[in-house]
Scaffold this active site. Structure first.
Site, PDB file in Angstrom:
ATOM      1  CG  HIS A 162     -10.120  14.542   2.938  1.00  0.00           C
ATOM      2  ND1 HIS A 162     -10.564  15.494   2.292  1.00  0.00           N
ATOM      3  CD2 HIS A 162     -10.612  15.092   4.218  1.00  0.00           C
ATOM      4  CE1 HIS A 162     -11.296  16.597   2.699  1.00  0.00           C
ATOM      5  NE2 HIS A 162     -11.550  15.972   4.005  1.00  0.00           N
ATOM      6  CB  SER A 283       0.393 -10.779 -13.035  1.00  0.00           C
ATOM      7  OG  SER A 283       1.209 -10.268 -14.159  1.00  0.00           O
ATOM      8  CE  LYS A 289       0.305  -7.147  -9.990  1.00  0.00           C
ATOM      9  NZ  LYS A 289      -0.045  -5.861  -9.209  1.00  0.00           N
ATOM     10  CD  GLU A 296      -8.169  -4.318  -9.775  1.00  0.00           C
ATOM     11  OE1 GLU A 296      -7.171  -3.414  -9.816  1.00  0.00           O
ATOM     12  OE2 GLU A 296      -8.112  -5.334 -10.387  1.00  0.00           O
TER      13      GLU A 296
END
Ligand code: ARG
Length: 464
Positions: A162, A283, A289, A296
């Site tokens: 979880h 970024s 970043k 992803e």
């Protein structure tokens, strides 16, 4: 409405005009199925050999055909421009090229063959070859995973359920879960290659060819184990493609789950892993970043792989027997899934190999609550029934939560009052290493068990 029709086609004996431009847009498939050219030529070489036996070609004629077919393939590989605007699909294009190179002899290659058994053969051959390649990529990823697991043997990390810290585990144990799920993908491919090993050629359009040849020899030539048993089955069904895209979607969904963990682990909140620059991106606006785009994208690509499987399933479910043109749409989903899974497997392997694993952070983030189960187990060993032990530890954890502390920080008096005898000794014993060491059961996270997993993994890799 009058429509300017195109020139006529190889199959146009009964037609008065060519196709409408819109119909050409709808039906031509060369841009997609040219990916089958290797298999199409292999298929024609084998079929042509069969036709020598049928008496359609003499041995010398076949030799001419074979040389020309190989020449077409060479030219294709060399990047020569082969296609013409009138080529409907790769099968017609190769036949046109063959006829241009050997004259009327080329017009005989399609004797006893239909594009229905031709395309079924090419497509099966393609999937068999790609399955073998993808299986090897899976094996390479597994080899990398095993290497990492062995290199970092002994390092601790929190195990999760979880997305909550659950129990202490060895980092290698986590990695080996990735190895073993992939081992079933390898088995699926072996099974797939065993099931889908029948040659469609010889089935003709749907009733079987009237020019007999020993299909088992043609099958052998192409690496199939048997000729298909039924010509309608051979030209109609796409269960092989369904199974293939399903197998690939399963791999993609597995990769996606590990990618998801790595996305989380690379956050500053977790900090467990730093992906190398080569598998990250920046970024366009925020200079600080470094994003885990590789992971992803692997996660994102799994969606379209499931989509490909779904598209194919939807395509075949209502297609009447035997062949209907709908079936031409079977290739794009398969080609896309092949391309996608290959790059995802490659990236996952390289990203894992180049990542930096931050074991200190992993250990620092391990909460004492990870040991709650071990305390309960400890009470059980001293004779307390498990449900009562669970309750005792639960109240300790609850009390600690109220105080904003860890249950291990509660005083010995509180532990004793709640039902833990000898709290000092118990606290000293309860460590993450102790917890892991108690789990040498086969398949557990204990060090001996994990070593046993390495041995099992090596045996599996050796088998392939
Ligand atoms: N390009 C077609 C396909 O991939 C070839 C089959 C055409 N067959 C036919 N009977 N019209 O399915």
């Amino acid at each position: 409405m009058s429509i300017q029709a195109s020139e006529k086609k190889m199959w146009d004996g009964r037609f008065e005009s060519g196709m409408a431009p819109s119909m050409i847009d709808l039906s031509f498939s060369l841009h997609v199925d040219q990916a089958l050219i290797e298999e199409d030529i292999a298929g024609s070489l084998a079929h042509g050999k069969g036709l020598v036996e049928s008496g359609v070609f003499s041995a010398e004629e076949y030799e001419k055909i074979a040389v020309a077919l190989r020449g077409i393939l060479e030219d294709y590989r060399a990047g020569k421009a082969l296609w013409q605007a009138g080529d409907e699909d790769v099968h017609m294009a190769v036949e046109r090229l063959l006829t241009e190179r050997v004259g009327d002899l080329g017009k005989k290659i399609h004797t006893g063959r239909s594009r229905n058994d031709q395309v079924a053969t090419d497509f099966k051959l393609y999937m068999r070859r790609r399955a073998a390649e993808i299986k090897n990529l899976v094996l390479e990823l597994q080899t990398e995973i095993l290497k990492l697991a062995e290199t970092h043997f002994g390092k601790l990390m929190p195990g999760y359920t979880h997305v909550q810290q659950a129990q202490p585990i060895l980092f290698s144990h986590y990695l080996m879960s990735f190895f073993f799920v992939l081992s079933r993908d390898v088995k699926r491919f072996q099974n797939f290659l065993e099931i889908h090993n029948e040659l469609p050629l010889g089935s003709g359009a749907m009733a079987g060819s009237a020019f007999p040849y020993q299909r088992n020899l043609v099958a052998e030539e192409l690496g199939f184990a048997f000729p298909s048993a039924n010509s309608i089955d051979a030209v109609s069904h796409r269960d092989m493609a369904l199974e293939f895209t399903s197998n690939l979607a399963i791999i993609a969904s597995t990769l996606s789950r590990y990618a998801e963990d790595l996305v989380n682990w690379s956050t500053s909140e977790f900090g467990f892993v730093t992906l190398s620059d080569a598998f990250s991106s920046g970024s366009s606006m925020m200079p600080q970043k470094k994003n885990p785009d590789s992971m992803e994208l692997i996660r994102g690509k799994s969606g379209r792989m499931l989509g490909n499987f779904t598209a194919l399933f939807t395509l075949v479910k209502g297609a009447p027997l035997s062949y209907s043109r709908d079936l031409q749409e079977d290739k794009e989903p398969v080609f896309d899934s092949v391309r996608t899974v290959k790059v995802c497997l490659q990236v996952m392997k390289e990203a894992l190999a180049t990542a930096r694993w931050n074991f200190e952070t992993m250990e620092r983030k391990m909460l004492p609550a990870l040991l709650a189960t071990d305390l309960a187990d400890f009470l059980v060993e001293s004779g307390v029934p498990f449900r009562n032990a669970h309750h005792i530890v639960g109240s300790l954890v609850g009390e600690a939560a109220k105080q904003g502390r860890e249950f291990t920080e509660l005083s010995d008096e509180v532990w004793e009052k709640t039902g833990v005898p000898n709290p000092k000794a118990v606290k000293a014993k309860l460590t993450f290493e102790y917890s892991v060491g108690k789990r040498n059961i086969e398949g557990g996270t204990g060090p001996d068990s994990v070593k046993q997993q390495f041995e099992k993994a090596k045996a599996l890799l050796k088998k392939n």
